[in-house]
Design an enzyme around this catalytic site. Structure first.
Site, PDB file in Angstrom:
ATOM      1  N   LYS A   1      37.609 -70.337 -63.852  1.00 29.37           N
ATOM      2  CA  LYS A   1      37.952 -71.760 -63.913  1.00 29.37           C
ATOM      3  C   LYS A   1      37.903 -72.388 -62.520  1.00 29.37           C
ATOM      4  O   LYS A   1      37.330 -73.463 -62.324  1.00 29.37           O
ATOM      5  CB  LYS A   1      39.338 -71.931 -64.523  1.00 29.37           C
TER       6      LYS A   1
ATOM      7  N   ASP B   1      24.072 -88.244 -18.312  1.00 24.37           N
ATOM      8  CA  ASP B   1      23.223 -87.240 -17.683  1.00 24.37           C
ATOM      9  C   ASP B   1      22.720 -86.251 -18.734  1.00 24.37           C
ATOM     10  O   ASP B   1      22.885 -86.468 -19.943  1.00 24.37           O
ATOM     11  CB  ASP B   1      23.957 -86.535 -16.535  1.00 24.37           C
TER      12      ASP B   1
END
Length: 289
Positions: A13, A272
């Site tokens: 389930k 950068d």
């Protein structure tokens, strides 16, 4: 990969409920959530579930086997590998050598199943033992199968004798903050995904959102879940925002226009090469979703 949902391997389930969730990955558990008396039944249920749902695009189906010292790992693999899981979650990994060991075992099972060597992926939980926590730097080159590292606090607390993993304010104490940080660093060193651990208070949506936000800030790209209700929040926070993607694309475009530049200015801010690498990774993640 953003959300990885644990589901007990002995509950048909719950497996079906997990399959219907929006999790990116289903972690079918043969370890902690399955008692010793239920291991054999869980292996058969898991094998049948994998076979019935073979080829499911999402969620991807992984199986958490029992750890290598448990005496159960080989039986787990023998039962589930003919049903072709996408990958294996290895708990209580003590070092990169454990990933190499499980990879060798997978080579054999793949050959027996007629699969190409290396198709079964591996995620390792690396902080559930003291030596494992101290071995986070050993995962580079452990196996090409390795796609992610995660961490766990509860098993580690039992090993070291800690009475709680969090302080009175709800924050991890120093030992567990260190384990978390080492996981991010180890994953980066191995160039694999850093996956944050579970948030056990599954009814506390605010707490989960806060922990996801902190994890994403610190470099984690995914999080383990213990309940389907957690998946939506995890997916939302670990999905790069449109604004973040737009910024990343502008950074990539700026460096592409000036390939010799070491630093680029955009809207008065300097970016950068590390910013470029981060932008490229964010774009790749966004496209994968």
């Amino acid at each position: 990969m953003r959300s990885l949902l644990f589901v007990p391997g002995d509950s048909e389930k719950k497996l079906e409920k997990g399959l219907a969730s929006e999790a990116d990955m289903l972690l079918i558990d043969l370890e902690d959530s399955v008692s010793a008396e239920r291991k054999a039944a869980a292996r058969q249920i898991t094998a049948d579930f994998l076979k019935s749902n073979r080829g499911t695009a999402s969620p991807r189906l992984f199986v958490r086997i029992n750890d290598l010292s448990s005496g159960f790992a080989d039986d787990d693999l023998a039962a589930i590998m003919p049903s072709l899981p996408v990958g294996i979650l290895l708990p209580k990994s003590n070092s990169g050598k454990d990933v190499t060991r499980i990879s060798v075992k997978l080579n054999v099972h793949e050959a027996q199943a007629g699969l190409s060597e290396g198709v079964t992926q591996i995620i390792a939980i690396i902080t559930e033992t003291a030596i494992g926590t101290l071995s986070a730097a050993t995962y580079p080159d452990a196996s090409k199968r390795l796609i992610g590292l995660s961490w766990g606090a509860e098993d580690l607390s039992a090993v070291i004798g800690a009475t709680s993993v969090r302080n009175e304010a709800g924050h991890y104490t120093d030992v567990f903050r260190m384990a978390r940080a080492l996981t991010v660093l180890g994953a980066s060193a191995a160039d694999v995904a850093a996956i944050d651990t579970v948030y056990i208070d599954y009814r506390n949506e605010e707490g989960l959102a806060r922990e996801c936000t902190e994890a994403a800030r610190d470099g984690f790209t995914a999080k383990l879940a213990i309940h389907p209700a957690q998946v939506a929040i995890i997916n939302q926070i670990f999905t790069p925002s449109a604004e973040a993607v737009d910024q990343a694309e502008r950074i990539v475009a700026a460096f592409a226009a000036e390939p010799a530049a070491g630093v680029i200015g955009i809207d008065g801010k300097m970016f950068d090469r590390p910013h470029l690498k981060r932008a490229e990774r964010l774009i790749a993640r966004a496209r994968s979703f």
